[in-house]
Motif scaffolding. Structure first.
Motif, PDB file in Angstrom:
ATOM      1  N   TYR A 132      -6.086  -0.240 -10.900  1.00 23.11           N
ATOM      2  CA  TYR A 132      -5.731  -0.665  -9.546  1.00 23.11           C
ATOM      3  C   TYR A 132      -5.317   0.519  -8.678  1.00 23.11           C
ATOM      4  N   SER A 135      -7.279   1.821  -5.333  1.00 19.45           N
ATOM      5  CA  SER A 135      -6.608   1.614  -4.047  1.00 19.45           C
ATOM      6  C   SER A 135      -6.353   2.894  -3.281  1.00 19.45           C
ATOM      7  N   SER A 136      -6.363   4.042  -3.964  1.00 18.09           N
ATOM      8  CA  SER A 136      -5.998   5.292  -3.296  1.00 18.09           C
ATOM      9  C   SER A 136      -6.859   6.441  -3.804  1.00 18.09           C
ATOM     10  N   LYS A 191       0.834  -1.207   0.000  1.00 22.68           N
ATOM     11  CA  LYS A 191       0.000   0.000   0.000  1.00 22.68           C
ATOM     12  C   LYS A 191       0.866   1.253   0.000  1.00 22.68           C
TER      13      LYS A 191
END
Length: 575
Positions: free
Chosen positions: A206, A210-211, A165
């Motif tokens: 992705y 994810s963010s 992450k």
């Protein structure tokens, strides 16, 4: 170790192993060498620049461990770091693409460890990988010689991002995100292999998923028009292929690129407000989605996957842009009459409806229904709510005039029947979507809703809207009063036999109280009231009556139901 036959192999070689052997085909893998020895030979061979030693060890390691996710010999953090640094040094100084493919494969195997990948993938290492996968130069040579290296390098970067992450959050600052977007902007100018485009689109999807910070950066970097261009390029390349027929036919790789791009678009538009400056882009996107919704692929599964991605994307598009889903029918069109409605081409709406019907036929378990049904129901609901031709066409397809009334609506194997089943689904979001869609198709008319679904199925929606007391929904006035029902002779003949609660003809059944004396009937009635009262006190059920607002109101005692009946009788007598 030079090739001398297969005597050193102790296990069969799969397709991945064969691909690796092509990179350094002068070596024969020796699977008898322990993995620890191979690791030591890689580290020492690179340090001493003993090419034959480390290349042989690399081949041995890859063939032996490429399927392993937990390599005991690399559990030691110091040994893992030494191996990673040795490979980084080798990748920095060699220009042998065949060797780099093998090196990157070892990186990919090592990057499966989530605990150490954030530490090992240093900024310097990331810069090196960005360079090798062609993101540092707009004049990068995309040739057969570099393609395998780039693909394997992209897989390494994917593994690293997937398992860290921290590295995802660093992508806007270390140059990875910006350079990915820069390369995607070249798709309509430079011939870049589809394999590379696929991973680029997958990266953007992705990272944005994810963010939230990455999502914001991509949106501010004109991510919407950029990904729209990617979709246009894929269509253009497919149309210029060996088959120029319409609708377009996509190979599986192009379909994958389109799906990943659509998923990335879904991600960056998830929280986007339909501002006026974006409406033009959304309309352009809907025009492109029309082509994808009728496109074919090499396999049915891939076609359904593409359809699903398009429908998911439509969920985020403002309903006012749905007008672009239907186009005027051209004079010289060969479109079947069944796909023409009031001079509009309805093929896209038909495809979306067929997608829903196909999923209904799969008999999905309840746990999977929300994911599969909710997006397409949302799209259909937005379409029928805002565009009259779409609503009228879907009404003819979902709620045709009734001809058979022997079965309950939810028991019929039709789209209406499957939607009626969802009206009693335990998934409230799905139940509400199906109910609202049917209600709008019924012009928000309570009687028409009961006619097509049965009062038992419609009760939840009517209670929610406060329509149980016979009130009219305010939205009913927004629809024309002209009848679209065109009641059939079959319906007219059997109307007096219909049970409005069940929504079908109620078959004759014996009277359960036949032969009872008045005392027995009274006894059974009192016993029933007592049992209902017991269930109510235990909290198992909550008896209600219809309040003045048309919504159910809980009662404290079962006898209050009788008071409600008395009040209703008084009202009817006074009228």
């Amino acid at each position: 170790m030079a090739k001398q036959g297969n005597s050193s192999l102790t296990s069969p070689i799969d397709s991945t192993s064969v691909a690796m052997l092509r990179q350094l085909d002068q070596y024969e893998p020796d699977l008898t060498v322990p993995t620890a020895t191979n690791i030591d030979n890689i580290i020492s061979g690179i340090a001493k620049d003993e090419k034959e030693i480390y290349e042989q060890a690399l081949i041995n390691f890859v063939i032996k461990e490429h399927k392993t996710f937990d390599i005991c010999e690399t559990q030691d953090a110091q040994k893992r770091e030494q191996l990673w640094k040795a490979l980084t040094n080798l990748a920095a100084k060699t220009d042998d693409n065949n060797l780099l493919v093998v090196v990157f494969t070892v990186f990919r195997i090592l990057s499966r460890d989530k605990q150490s990948v954030s530490k090992l993938a240093t900024p310097e290492w990331m810069d090196l990988m960005i360079s090798h996968i062609g993101l540092n130069s707009q004049t990068f040579e995309y040739s057969d010689d570099t393609l395998c290296k780039i693909e394997e390098g992209q897989k390494v970067v994917w593994n690293v991002l997937f398992n860290s992450k921290k590295l995802v959050n660093e992508s806007p600052n270390n140059g990875l995100l910006d350079k990915l977007l820069d390369r995607m902007s070249l798709y309509d100018k430079v011939r870049i292999p589809d394999a590379i485009k696929y991973y680029d689109a997958q990266f953007i999807f992705y990272l944005t998923t994810s963010s939230t910070d990455v999502r914001r950066v991509v949106e501010e970097s004109n991510g919407l028009p950029l990904l729209i261009t990617v979709l246009k390029v894929v269509l253009k390349e497919a149309e210029s292929g060996p088959s120029s027929s319409l609708p377009v036919v996509l190979d599986n790789r192009k379909a994958d690129i389109a799906c990943e791009s659509l998923k990335a678009l879904f991600s960056i538009t998830l929280t986007s407000s339909g501002r006026d400056e974006k409406v033009k882009q959304y309309r352009e996107l809907v025009d492109i989605l029309r082509s994808y919704l009728v496109a074919s692929t090499a396999s049915l599964d891939k076609t359904w996957q593409l359809r699903r991605s398009c429908i998911n994307m439509l969920v985020n598009i403002p309903a006012k842009c749905y007008r672009n889903l239907i186009t005027p029918v051209a004079q010289s069109t060969s479109l079947p009459k069944s796909l023409q409605f009031e001079s509009h081409n309805m093929i896209i709406i038909h495809e979306i409806l067929m997608f829903l019907e196909a999923h209904f036929m799969e008999k999905l378990p309840v746990t999977n229904q929300l994911e599969q049904f909710a997006p397409v129901l949302s799209v259909l609901l937005k379409g029928v709510t805002t565009h009259r031709p779409i609503r009228k066409y879907l009404r003819t397809q979902i709620l045709p005039p009734l001809t058979e009334m022997d079965k309950r609506p939810e028991e019929t194997d039709t789209i209406r029947g499957h939607l009626c089943k969802l009206l009693t689904s335990p998934i409230t979001q799905l139940r509400d979507l199906a109910a609202e869609l049917l209600f709008v198709l019924c012009k928000c008319n309570v009687n028409r809703m009961i006619k097509y679904t049965g009062f038992g199925n419609a009760a939840g929606l009517l209670a929610q809207k406060g329509l149980l007391g016979g009130k009219k929904d305010a939205a009913e006035a927004d629809y024309s009063s002209g009848s679209e029902d065109s009641e059939t002779e079959e319906y007219t003949e059997q109307r007096h036999l219909l049970n409005p609660v069940l929504g079908c003809v109620d078959k004759p059944h014996p009277d359960p109280m036949a032969g009872m004396s008045d005392e027995q009937k009274e006894y059974e009635a009192v016993k029933l009231a007592q049992r209902i009262d017991e269930l109510s006190k235990s909290g198992i059920i909550q008896p209600c009556r219809v309040g003045s607002d048309g919504k159910p109101q809980p009662i404290k005692h079962i006898l209050e139901l009788q008071e409600g009946l008395t009040a209703n009788n008084d009202d009817s007598n006074s009228e």
